[in-house]
Scaffold this motif. Sequence first.
Motif, mmCIF file in Angstrom:
data_model
loop_
_atom_site.group_PDB
_atom_site.id
_atom_site.type_symbol
_atom_site.label_atom_id
_atom_site.label_comp_id
_atom_site.label_asym_id
_atom_site.label_seq_id
_atom_site.Cartn_x
_atom_site.Cartn_y
_atom_site.Cartn_z
ATOM 1 N N THR A 37 0.919 -1.137 -0.194
ATOM 2 C CA THR A 37 0.106 -0.223 -0.036
ATOM 3 C C THR A 37 1.033 1.247 0.062
ATOM 4 O OG1 THR A 37 -1.689 -1.081 1.278
ATOM 5 C CG2 THR A 37 -1.863 1.161 1.064
ATOM 6 N N LEU A 38 1.641 1.147 0.964
ATOM 7 C CA LEU A 38 2.900 2.330 0.748
ATOM 8 C C LEU A 38 3.311 2.509 -0.587
ATOM 9 C CD1 LEU A 38 4.946 3.450 3.723
ATOM 10 C CD2 LEU A 38 5.883 3.506 1.504
ATOM 11 N N VAL A 39 3.950 1.539 -1.138
ATOM 12 C CA VAL A 39 4.408 1.559 -2.423
ATOM 13 C C VAL A 39 3.690 2.036 -3.353
ATOM 14 C CG1 VAL A 39 5.734 0.220 -4.193
ATOM 15 C CG2 VAL A 39 6.132 -0.177 -1.941
ATOM 16 N N GLU A 40 2.255 1.641 -3.524
ATOM 17 C CA GLU A 40 1.411 2.144 -4.425
ATOM 18 C C GLU A 40 1.110 3.543 -3.935
ATOM 19 O OE1 GLU A 40 -3.164 1.538 -5.495
ATOM 20 O OE2 GLU A 40 -2.120 -0.071 -4.395
ATOM 21 N N LYS A 41 1.094 4.154 -3.066
ATOM 22 C CA LYS A 41 0.694 5.603 -2.662
ATOM 23 C C LYS A 41 2.062 6.459 -3.094
ATOM 24 C CE LYS A 41 -2.222 5.637 1.142
ATOM 25 N NZ LYS A 41 -3.044 6.801 1.047
ATOM 26 N N LEU A 42 3.268 5.858 -2.931
ATOM 27 C CA LEU A 42 4.410 6.660 -3.616
ATOM 28 C C LEU A 42 4.497 6.527 -5.232
ATOM 29 C CD1 LEU A 42 7.651 5.549 -1.700
ATOM 30 C CD2 LEU A 42 6.993 7.760 -1.991
ATOM 31 N N THR A 43 4.128 5.416 -5.716
ATOM 32 C CA THR A 43 3.980 5.395 -7.186
ATOM 33 C C THR A 43 2.835 6.425 -7.636
ATOM 34 O OG1 THR A 43 4.597 3.007 -6.894
ATOM 35 C CG2 THR A 43 3.691 3.821 -9.023
ATOM 36 N N LYS A 44 2.004 6.460 -6.894
ATOM 37 C CA LYS A 44 0.782 7.375 -7.603
ATOM 38 C C LYS A 44 0.887 9.062 -7.185
ATOM 39 C CE LYS A 44 -2.649 3.675 -7.917
ATOM 40 N NZ LYS A 44 -4.168 3.384 -7.535
ATOM 41 N N THR A 45 2.060 9.318 -6.453
ATOM 42 C CA THR A 45 2.189 10.880 -6.333
ATOM 43 C C THR A 45 2.681 11.505 -7.422
ATOM 44 O OG1 THR A 45 4.413 10.470 -5.931
ATOM 45 C CG2 THR A 45 3.115 10.410 -3.929
ATOM 46 N N GLY A 46 1.830 12.642 -7.618
ATOM 47 C CA GLY A 46 2.192 13.336 -8.780
ATOM 48 C C GLY A 46 3.603 13.856 -9.059
ATOM 49 N N THR A 47 4.219 14.022 -7.957
ATOM 50 C CA THR A 47 5.512 14.708 -7.914
ATOM 51 C C THR A 47 6.673 13.535 -8.444
ATOM 52 O OG1 THR A 47 4.912 15.741 -5.905
ATOM 53 C CG2 THR A 47 7.080 15.709 -6.452
ATOM 54 N N GLN A 48 7.683 14.127 -9.370
ATOM 55 C CA GLN A 48 8.463 13.350 -9.835
ATOM 56 C C GLN A 48 9.867 13.569 -9.020
ATOM 57 O OE1 GLN A 48 8.163 11.512 -12.641
ATOM 58 N NE2 GLN A 48 6.028 11.887 -12.571
ATOM 59 N N GLN A 49 10.263 14.569 -8.568
ATOM 60 C CA GLN A 49 11.380 14.721 -7.852
ATOM 61 C C GLN A 49 11.061 15.127 -6.414
ATOM 62 O OE1 GLN A 49 14.291 14.144 -9.462
ATOM 63 N NE2 GLN A 49 15.928 15.011 -8.013
ATOM 64 N N PHE A 50 11.859 14.702 -5.473
ATOM 65 C CA PHE A 50 11.874 15.156 -3.980
ATOM 66 C C PHE A 50 12.907 15.685 -3.691
ATOM 67 C CE2 PHE A 50 8.345 11.978 -4.739
ATOM 68 C CZ PHE A 50 7.374 12.598 -4.370
ATOM 69 N N ASP A 51 12.974 16.786 -2.840
ATOM 70 C CA ASP A 51 14.175 17.392 -2.244
ATOM 71 C C ASP A 51 14.549 16.830 -0.907
ATOM 72 O OD1 ASP A 51 14.802 18.794 -4.728
ATOM 73 O OD2 ASP A 51 13.474 20.357 -3.876
ATOM 74 N N GLY A 52 13.436 16.159 -0.387
ATOM 75 C CA GLY A 52 13.832 15.540 0.973
ATOM 76 C C GLY A 52 12.551 14.959 1.493
ATOM 77 N N PRO A 53 12.759 14.304 2.738
ATOM 78 C CA PRO A 53 11.713 13.769 3.367
ATOM 79 C C PRO A 53 10.492 14.380 3.523
ATOM 80 C CG PRO A 53 13.515 13.711 4.797
ATOM 81 C CD PRO A 53 13.710 14.338 3.336
ATOM 82 N N ASN A 54 10.427 15.432 3.920
ATOM 83 C CA ASN A 54 9.149 16.262 4.300
ATOM 84 C C ASN A 54 8.263 16.345 2.928
ATOM 85 O OD1 ASN A 54 9.807 16.604 6.911
ATOM 86 N ND2 ASN A 54 10.700 18.587 6.731
ATOM 87 N N GLU A 55 8.895 16.444 1.876
ATOM 88 C CA GLU A 55 8.311 16.652 0.633
ATOM 89 C C GLU A 55 7.608 15.362 0.345
ATOM 90 O OE1 GLU A 55 10.342 18.132 -2.779
ATOM 91 O OE2 GLU A 55 10.704 19.855 -1.986
ATOM 92 N N VAL A 56 8.283 14.299 0.516
ATOM 93 C CA VAL A 56 7.723 12.847 0.169
ATOM 94 C C VAL A 56 6.259 12.732 1.128
ATOM 95 C CG1 VAL A 56 8.117 10.385 0.140
ATOM 96 C CG2 VAL A 56 9.884 12.024 -0.265
ATOM 97 N N GLN A 57 6.565 13.114 2.441
ATOM 98 C CA GLN A 57 5.391 13.117 3.373
ATOM 99 C C GLN A 57 4.160 13.738 2.801
ATOM 100 O OE1 GLN A 57 6.731 12.652 7.463
ATOM 101 N NE2 GLN A 57 4.723 13.805 8.205
ATOM 102 N N LYS A 58 4.485 14.949 2.616
ATOM 103 C CA LYS A 58 3.460 15.826 2.081
ATOM 104 C C LYS A 58 2.831 15.213 0.911
ATOM 105 C CE LYS A 58 5.181 20.099 3.904
ATOM 106 N NZ LYS A 58 5.756 21.467 3.643
ATOM 107 N N ALA A 59 3.641 14.895 0.022
ATOM 108 C CA ALA A 59 2.757 14.147 -1.329
ATOM 109 C C ALA A 59 2.087 12.603 -1.142
ATOM 110 C CB ALA A 59 4.004 13.896 -2.211
ATOM 111 N N VAL A 60 2.421 12.074 0.074
ATOM 112 C CA VAL A 60 1.840 10.766 0.524
ATOM 113 C C VAL A 60 0.841 10.954 1.198
ATOM 114 C CG1 VAL A 60 2.302 8.543 1.526
ATOM 115 C CG2 VAL A 60 3.922 9.471 0.007
#
Length: 64
Positions: A37-60
């Motif tokens: 489920t976590l992998v799927e959520k990551l895969t479906k984020t609209g963001t192509q590039q992340f500068d840090g873990p906070n950006e990933v968290q916001k996207a997920v």
Amino acid sequence: MADLSPIDLQKALKGADYPASRDDLVSVAKSNGADDTLVEKLTKTGTQQFDGPNEVQKAVFGNA
């Protein structure tokens, strides 16, 4: 795992180097044994590039 938490995300992305592409982070998560489920959520984020873990968290998790 029914509900994902930011801690689950942090564990899945342990060892990731930033900035990182979405595909790189999906690979890291899979190699760290992340829940499908976590992998799927990551895969479906609209963001192509992340500068840090906070950006990933916001996207997920949205506003998390």
